[in-house]
Write a protein that holds these residues in place. Structure first.
Motif, PDB file in Angstrom:
ATOM      1  N   LEU A 176       0.821  -1.209   0.000  1.00  0.00           N
ATOM      2  CA  LEU A 176       0.000   0.000   0.000  1.00  0.00           C
ATOM      3  C   LEU A 176       0.857   1.262   0.000  1.00  0.00           C
ATOM      4  O   LEU A 176       0.475   2.284  -0.580  1.00  0.00           O
ATOM      5  CB  LEU A 176      -0.943   0.004   1.207  1.00  0.00           C
ATOM      6  CG  LEU A 176      -1.946  -1.152   1.241  1.00  0.00           C
ATOM      7  CD1 LEU A 176      -2.969  -0.949   2.345  1.00  0.00           C
ATOM      8  CD2 LEU A 176      -2.648  -1.300  -0.101  1.00  0.00           C
ATOM      9  N   TRP A 203     -10.782   9.676   2.405  1.00  0.00           N
ATOM     10  CA  TRP A 203     -11.900   8.881   1.896  1.00  0.00           C
ATOM     11  C   TRP A 203     -12.075   9.028   0.397  1.00  0.00           C
ATOM     12  O   TRP A 203     -12.315   8.051  -0.296  1.00  0.00           O
ATOM     13  CB  TRP A 203     -13.167   9.313   2.644  1.00  0.00           C
ATOM     14  CG  TRP A 203     -14.247   8.276   2.585  1.00  0.00           C
ATOM     15  CD1 TRP A 203     -15.409   8.366   1.882  1.00  0.00           C
ATOM     16  CD2 TRP A 203     -14.247   6.999   3.229  1.00  0.00           C
ATOM     17  NE1 TRP A 203     -16.135   7.208   2.054  1.00  0.00           N
ATOM     18  CE2 TRP A 203     -15.442   6.355   2.873  1.00  0.00           C
ATOM     19  CE3 TRP A 203     -13.327   6.343   4.067  1.00  0.00           C
ATOM     20  CZ2 TRP A 203     -15.773   5.093   3.326  1.00  0.00           C
ATOM     21  CZ3 TRP A 203     -13.650   5.084   4.525  1.00  0.00           C
ATOM     22  CH2 TRP A 203     -14.863   4.462   4.149  1.00  0.00           C
ATOM     23  N   HIS A 204     -11.908  10.277  -0.099  1.00  0.00           N
ATOM     24  CA  HIS A 204     -12.224  10.505  -1.505  1.00  0.00           C
ATOM     25  C   HIS A 204     -11.010  10.516  -2.424  1.00  0.00           C
ATOM     26  O   HIS A 204     -11.164  10.412  -3.629  1.00  0.00           O
ATOM     27  CB  HIS A 204     -12.984  11.836  -1.666  1.00  0.00           C
ATOM     28  CG  HIS A 204     -14.321  11.790  -0.995  1.00  0.00           C
ATOM     29  ND1 HIS A 204     -15.370  11.057  -1.480  1.00  0.00           N
ATOM     30  CD2 HIS A 204     -14.777  12.365   0.144  1.00  0.00           C
ATOM     31  CE1 HIS A 204     -16.418  11.164  -0.685  1.00  0.00           C
ATOM     32  NE2 HIS A 204     -16.081  11.958   0.321  1.00  0.00           N
ATOM     33  N   LEU A 207      -8.118   6.532  -0.655  1.00  0.00           N
ATOM     34  CA  LEU A 207      -8.679   5.196  -0.838  1.00  0.00           C
ATOM     35  C   LEU A 207      -8.941   4.861  -2.310  1.00  0.00           C
ATOM     36  O   LEU A 207      -8.499   3.803  -2.772  1.00  0.00           O
ATOM     37  CB  LEU A 207      -9.955   5.040  -0.013  1.00  0.00           C
ATOM     38  CG  LEU A 207      -9.749   4.501   1.403  1.00  0.00           C
ATOM     39  CD1 LEU A 207     -11.093   4.183   2.035  1.00  0.00           C
ATOM     40  CD2 LEU A 207      -8.866   3.266   1.405  1.00  0.00           C
ATOM     41  N   PRO A 208      -9.636   5.707  -3.043  1.00  0.00           N
ATOM     42  CA  PRO A 208      -9.830   5.366  -4.464  1.00  0.00           C
ATOM     43  C   PRO A 208      -8.501   5.224  -5.195  1.00  0.00           C
ATOM     44  O   PRO A 208      -8.355   4.359  -6.060  1.00  0.00           O
ATOM     45  CB  PRO A 208     -10.628   6.552  -5.019  1.00  0.00           C
ATOM     46  CG  PRO A 208     -11.273   7.172  -3.839  1.00  0.00           C
ATOM     47  CD  PRO A 208     -10.343   6.960  -2.692  1.00  0.00           C
ATOM     48  N   ARG A 211      -7.111   1.732  -4.416  1.00  0.00           N
ATOM     49  CA  ARG A 211      -8.073   0.627  -4.319  1.00  0.00           C
ATOM     50  C   ARG A 211      -7.552  -0.654  -4.964  1.00  0.00           C
ATOM     51  O   ARG A 211      -7.647  -1.736  -4.401  1.00  0.00           O
ATOM     52  CB  ARG A 211      -9.402   1.026  -4.949  1.00  0.00           C
ATOM     53  CG  ARG A 211     -10.483   0.058  -4.524  1.00  0.00           C
ATOM     54  CD  ARG A 211     -11.887   0.458  -4.919  1.00  0.00           C
ATOM     55  NE  ARG A 211     -12.005   1.850  -5.275  1.00  0.00           N
ATOM     56  CZ  ARG A 211     -12.980   2.311  -6.072  1.00  0.00           C
ATOM     57  NH1 ARG A 211     -13.850   1.494  -6.575  1.00  0.00           N
ATOM     58  NH2 ARG A 211     -13.064   3.579  -6.373  1.00  0.00           N
ATOM     59  N   SER A 212      -6.971  -0.524  -6.183  1.00  0.00           N
ATOM     60  CA  SER A 212      -6.543  -1.763  -6.846  1.00  0.00           C
ATOM     61  C   SER A 212      -5.361  -2.389  -6.099  1.00  0.00           C
ATOM     62  O   SER A 212      -5.229  -3.612  -6.044  1.00  0.00           O
ATOM     63  CB  SER A 212      -6.214  -1.498  -8.314  1.00  0.00           C
ATOM     64  OG  SER A 212      -5.115  -0.628  -8.391  1.00  0.00           O
ATOM     65  N   ILE A 214      -5.073  -2.353  -2.885  1.00  0.00           N
ATOM     66  CA  ILE A 214      -5.688  -3.030  -1.746  1.00  0.00           C
ATOM     67  C   ILE A 214      -6.180  -4.404  -2.158  1.00  0.00           C
ATOM     68  O   ILE A 214      -5.965  -5.406  -1.462  1.00  0.00           O
ATOM     69  CB  ILE A 214      -6.861  -2.193  -1.179  1.00  0.00           C
ATOM     70  CG1 ILE A 214      -6.314  -0.958  -0.472  1.00  0.00           C
ATOM     71  CG2 ILE A 214      -7.702  -3.019  -0.213  1.00  0.00           C
ATOM     72  CD1 ILE A 214      -7.386  -0.040   0.073  1.00  0.00           C
ATOM     73  N   VAL A 215      -6.817  -4.471  -3.341  1.00  0.00           N
ATOM     74  CA  VAL A 215      -7.331  -5.765  -3.785  1.00  0.00           C
ATOM     75  C   VAL A 215      -6.180  -6.740  -4.050  1.00  0.00           C
ATOM     76  O   VAL A 215      -6.246  -7.920  -3.675  1.00  0.00           O
ATOM     77  CB  VAL A 215      -8.223  -5.600  -5.027  1.00  0.00           C
ATOM     78  CG1 VAL A 215      -8.735  -6.954  -5.489  1.00  0.00           C
ATOM     79  CG2 VAL A 215      -9.387  -4.686  -4.723  1.00  0.00           C
ATOM     80  N   ARG A 286     -11.287  -7.119  -8.490  1.00  0.00           N
ATOM     81  CA  ARG A 286     -10.175  -6.297  -8.954  1.00  0.00           C
ATOM     82  C   ARG A 286     -10.468  -5.724 -10.348  1.00  0.00           C
ATOM     83  O   ARG A 286     -10.217  -4.561 -10.626  1.00  0.00           O
ATOM     84  CB  ARG A 286      -8.893  -7.130  -9.007  1.00  0.00           C
ATOM     85  CG  ARG A 286      -7.636  -6.327  -9.291  1.00  0.00           C
ATOM     86  CD  ARG A 286      -6.415  -7.206  -9.188  1.00  0.00           C
ATOM     87  NE  ARG A 286      -6.428  -8.211 -10.238  1.00  0.00           N
ATOM     88  CZ  ARG A 286      -5.700  -8.137 -11.350  1.00  0.00           C
ATOM     89  NH1 ARG A 286      -4.902  -7.118 -11.544  1.00  0.00           N
ATOM     90  NH2 ARG A 286      -5.751  -9.082 -12.246  1.00  0.00           N
ATOM     91  N   THR A 289     -12.682  -2.724 -10.298  1.00  0.00           N
ATOM     92  CA  THR A 289     -12.171  -1.460  -9.750  1.00  0.00           C
ATOM     93  C   THR A 289     -11.274  -0.759 -10.760  1.00  0.00           C
ATOM     94  O   THR A 289     -10.550  -1.390 -11.473  1.00  0.00           O
ATOM     95  CB  THR A 289     -11.370  -1.699  -8.461  1.00  0.00           C
ATOM     96  OG1 THR A 289     -10.361  -2.659  -8.738  1.00  0.00           O
ATOM     97  CG2 THR A 289     -12.267  -2.185  -7.374  1.00  0.00           C
TER      98      THR A 289
END
Lengths: 289, 432
Positions: A176, A203-204, A207-208, A211-212, A214-215, A286, A289
């Motif tokens: 990450l 948050w906006h 995280l976005p 995101r990939s 994280i997956v 995945r 996203t």
């Protein structure tokens, strides 16, 4: 010699991947097929293998110990991985900031991950010991009750989750952190100008942005956690009783201690199916996203 | 005594001609030039034996190859070779309590009675009866022998004399009932009264001592599981109550390492485990001074059926397919001779010959109560510290689950009933 060179030139697209294909066949395809064939036999090592078709599978479906193993595998994985994701994310966000001693701290946080699993499992087993272990010493000095840790059925898997989390949160943090560093700083600046709070930009934007990653971290860790063996076997051997016996540990005992090679192969097919299914599901996530 | 040379000569001549007339006499060099191959576990006995092999080769002219592997690998290789019927393997190390049933059932072991009975093949000073009763009986099947023991282990009661004195207790407990009373008297919040193994399958090798001493057995007369018998229930109930009431916290995780370190760290007043762990209690790096100075040893206290300890025995056997059983037998006799067994014992391996344990030089190296308690256990020992069935590990696992359940307070009769049924299923499954 010329003809050989010609041949390679002509079929380069087959020749060059050949070593990789061979390696995959020898190291992955062949063992999986062998394992599958083995799972259709009743083979008590030392005796004669007897072909029994799907009998191992029907037996496994009705075997309470197998279901216990599957339950424990899921319990362990789906407690450990979310916990590690949360902690890993926290560590990554922390390390994404400049602070004094960051390079050193980053190295130190990676240590659990690079240590030999069996060695750390032995140390944790010592620390968990209800009479001599250092963990109970800490609990007592904090004025808390002593705990039985892995000696108590209900605490066995949570204790193992603790060890796994200690060991593998850094890996999630590492993945990450790399992703965080790829989130353009301009987005944060723009958000600040627009008056977004810290939470809002996390948050906006953060995280976005990751995101990939994280997956990917989730896939890697889940697959790994589902087949965790060393720490469980060394610390509890699946005990007390079978309270922390995962499918992998049960398959190991069945094959290498009880010598039922065919049944062990069947259990491993179960495990492989579970691992593949979960990896597949996460992969779908995945792609979305 | 003055020996008359002439008379001795005459006597010797007479004996020689007599021997020549009846049978060929024992001759170490008879199989000169033969090659034999033994497979060995990487064990302290093997470490002791390896450098001495040239002595045997010089004595007999037989060439010996020792193939040595770590235990897990050793077992796998051995089973591969013997089950394939390979005739180049002449002998191997074996633990009858572990694989005896399997190897005998598959005819992988050669009986040695014919060799022992033949005075031209067996050295006159072999003296089979010198091996401890508990060790030799391990290699007996229907009155026939299939190998000779090289080492024997048994479990003993380790206890703290200083704590006994403080509590006003005299000497070691003689019966299991007394052991319970002693444990109660010694139990304190900071130090448990008694500990032994509780970790499932690992505990079975210790609890079997109680099973036997309560009159229980692994199998009944029909070869079915006897774990649900009245005696077996009493043994498990006694064990579970003892550990639940006076044991350390979390008894279901105790393996030998936990049991011995709790004792070495003054966390428990008495333990019952393998006699070889004396080395831990004498090691200043592992045991506290107060433990080192006050530890005493006693045999297993007697239950309703007496004191019947299980013994763990390693030995040497001849491969069924060996082309050179005589040369292999020569090697076994030599390796386990009286002198060599003393040497083995002095090297720290608990030799299987009583004469070795009686040796004065050895007696000076160990506490008298430990030697005495060990010897008594070896004589009384019951060889089947493991169930006498083929799928040993799986049956131990099933019994182990019952042990853990009993330690957690579940109904003993019920968990043993389950274990017995499971044991029968396991044996049936492995036998088809």
């Amino acid at each position: 010699m010329k003809s050989a060179a010609d041949f390679i030139d002509r079929y380069a697209r087959y020749v060059f991947p050949l070593p990789a294909v061979l390696a995959i066949v020898v190291l992955i395809v062949a063992p999986v097929l062998t394992n599958f064939v083995l799972s259709t036999y009743d083979y008590f090592v030392g005796g004669r293998p007897i072909f029994i078709g799907v009998e191992n599978y029907t037996r496994a479906f009705g075997d309470a110990r197998v279901w216990n193993g599957i339950r424990n595998t899921f319990y362990f994985t789906f407690t450990a991985v979310p916990l590690q994701l949360l902690l890993g994310l926290g560590i990554a966000v922390l390390f994404n900031r400049e602070f004094f001693g960051r390079p050193l701290a980053r190295t130190i946080i990676l240590l659990p991950m690079v240590a030999t699993p069996v060695a750390i499992a032995l140390i944790w087993a010592l620390m968990f010991n209800p009479s001599l272990g250092v963990l109970n010493y800490f609990l007592e000095s904090l004025g808390l009750e002593r705990s039985l840790w892995v000696a108590q059925r209900s605490l066995a898997i949570p204790s193992l989750v603790l060890v796994d989390t200690w060991q593998w949160s850094p890996m999630i943090a590492l993945i990450l952190l790399a992703a965080l560093q790829g989130v353009p700083i301009e987005h944060y600046e723009a958000a600040r100008i627009d008056g977004a709070s810290g939470w809002q930009s996390f948050w906006h934007i953060t995280l976005p942005g990751i995101r990939s990653a994280i997956v990917v971290a989730l896939i890697l860790r889940s697959v790994d956690a589902l087949k965790t063996f060393d720490i469980i076997y060394v610390i509890t051997e699946g005990g007390p009783g079978i309270a922390s016996e995962t499918l992998n540990v049960l398959a190991f005992k069945t094959g290498f201690q009880f010598f039922h090679a065919g049944y062990a192969a069947t259990l491993l097919i179960f495990l492989m199916t579970i691992v593949l299914a979960i990896a597949y599901l996460l992969n779908i996530v995945r792609r979305r996203t | 005594m003055i020996v008359h040379p002439l008379r001795t000569l005459a006597l010797a001549t007479l004996l020689l001609s007599f021997a020549a007339a009846t049978a060929q006499e024992f001759d170490w060099e008879r199989y000169e030039g033969t090659d034999i191959r033994f497979m060995m576990n990487r064990h302290p006995f093997t470490d002791w034996l390896e450098p001495l092999v040239p002595e045997f080769e010089a004595l007999t002219g037989i060439n010996v190859t020792l193939e040595v592997f770590p235990e897990d690998q050793f077992r796998q290789r051995r089973i591969l070779e013997v089950s394939s019927g390979a005739s180049t393997l002449d002998g191997y190390m074996v633990m009858p309590g572990q694989v005896g049933a399997q190897y005998l059932g598959a005819n992988w072991i050669r009986f040695i009675d014919d060799l022992i009975a033949d005075p031209s093949l067996t050295m006159p000073e072999l003296d089979v009866d010198d091996f401890f009763g508990g060790a030799l009986s391990t290699f007996e099947e229907d009155g026939r022998l299939y190998g000779l023991p090289l080492q024997i282990e048994s479990s003993l009661l380790f206890y703290r004399e200083d704590l006994f004195e403080q509590a006003g207790l005299e000497g070691p407990p003689e019966t299991l009932e007394e052991l319970r009373e002693y444990a109660a008297a010694l139990d304190e919040p900071e130090r448990a009264g008694f500990a032994m193994r509780g970790r499932g399958a690992a505990a079975t090798s210790q609890i079997v001592n109680l099973l036997y001493s309560f009159g229980g057995e692994w199998l009944d007369a029909d070869g079915r599981s006897a774990l649900a018998s009245q005696e077996s229930q009493e043994a498990l109930r006694y064990y579970a109550d003892l550990l639940r009431d006076y044991g350390p916290p979390g008894p279901a995780t105790l393996h030998w390492a936990e049991v011995t370190s709790l004792y070495a760290q003054d966390q428990v007043a008495m333990i019952f485990d393998a006699n070889v762990f004396r080395s831990i209690m004498e090691d200043p790096a592992q045991a506290l001074d107060v433990v080192r100075e006050n530890t005493r040893y006693a045999p297993l206290p007697a239950g309703p059926a007496g004191s019947v300890p299980g013994v763990l025995v390693w030995g040497l056997a001849i491969n069924h397919a060996s082309q050179n059983p005589e040369a292999a037998w020569y090697f076994i006799q030599w390796a386990l001779s009286k002198e060599n067994q003393i040497d083995t014992l002095m090297a720290g391996v608990p030799a299987a010959r009583a004469s070795a344990w009686d040796d004065e030089q050895f007696q000076a190296t160990a506490p008298a109560d430990w030697i005495d308690a060990s010897q008594r256990s070896f004589d009384m020992g019951q060889p089947f510290w493991n169930p006498p069935v083929v799928p040993v590990a799986e049956v131990r696992d099933a019994y182990g689950l019952a042990i853990v359940a009993a330690l957690e307070g579940q109904d003993v009769a019920q968990v043993l009933q389950q274990a017995a049924e499971e044991m029968d299923r396991i044996v049936e499954r492995a036998g088809r």
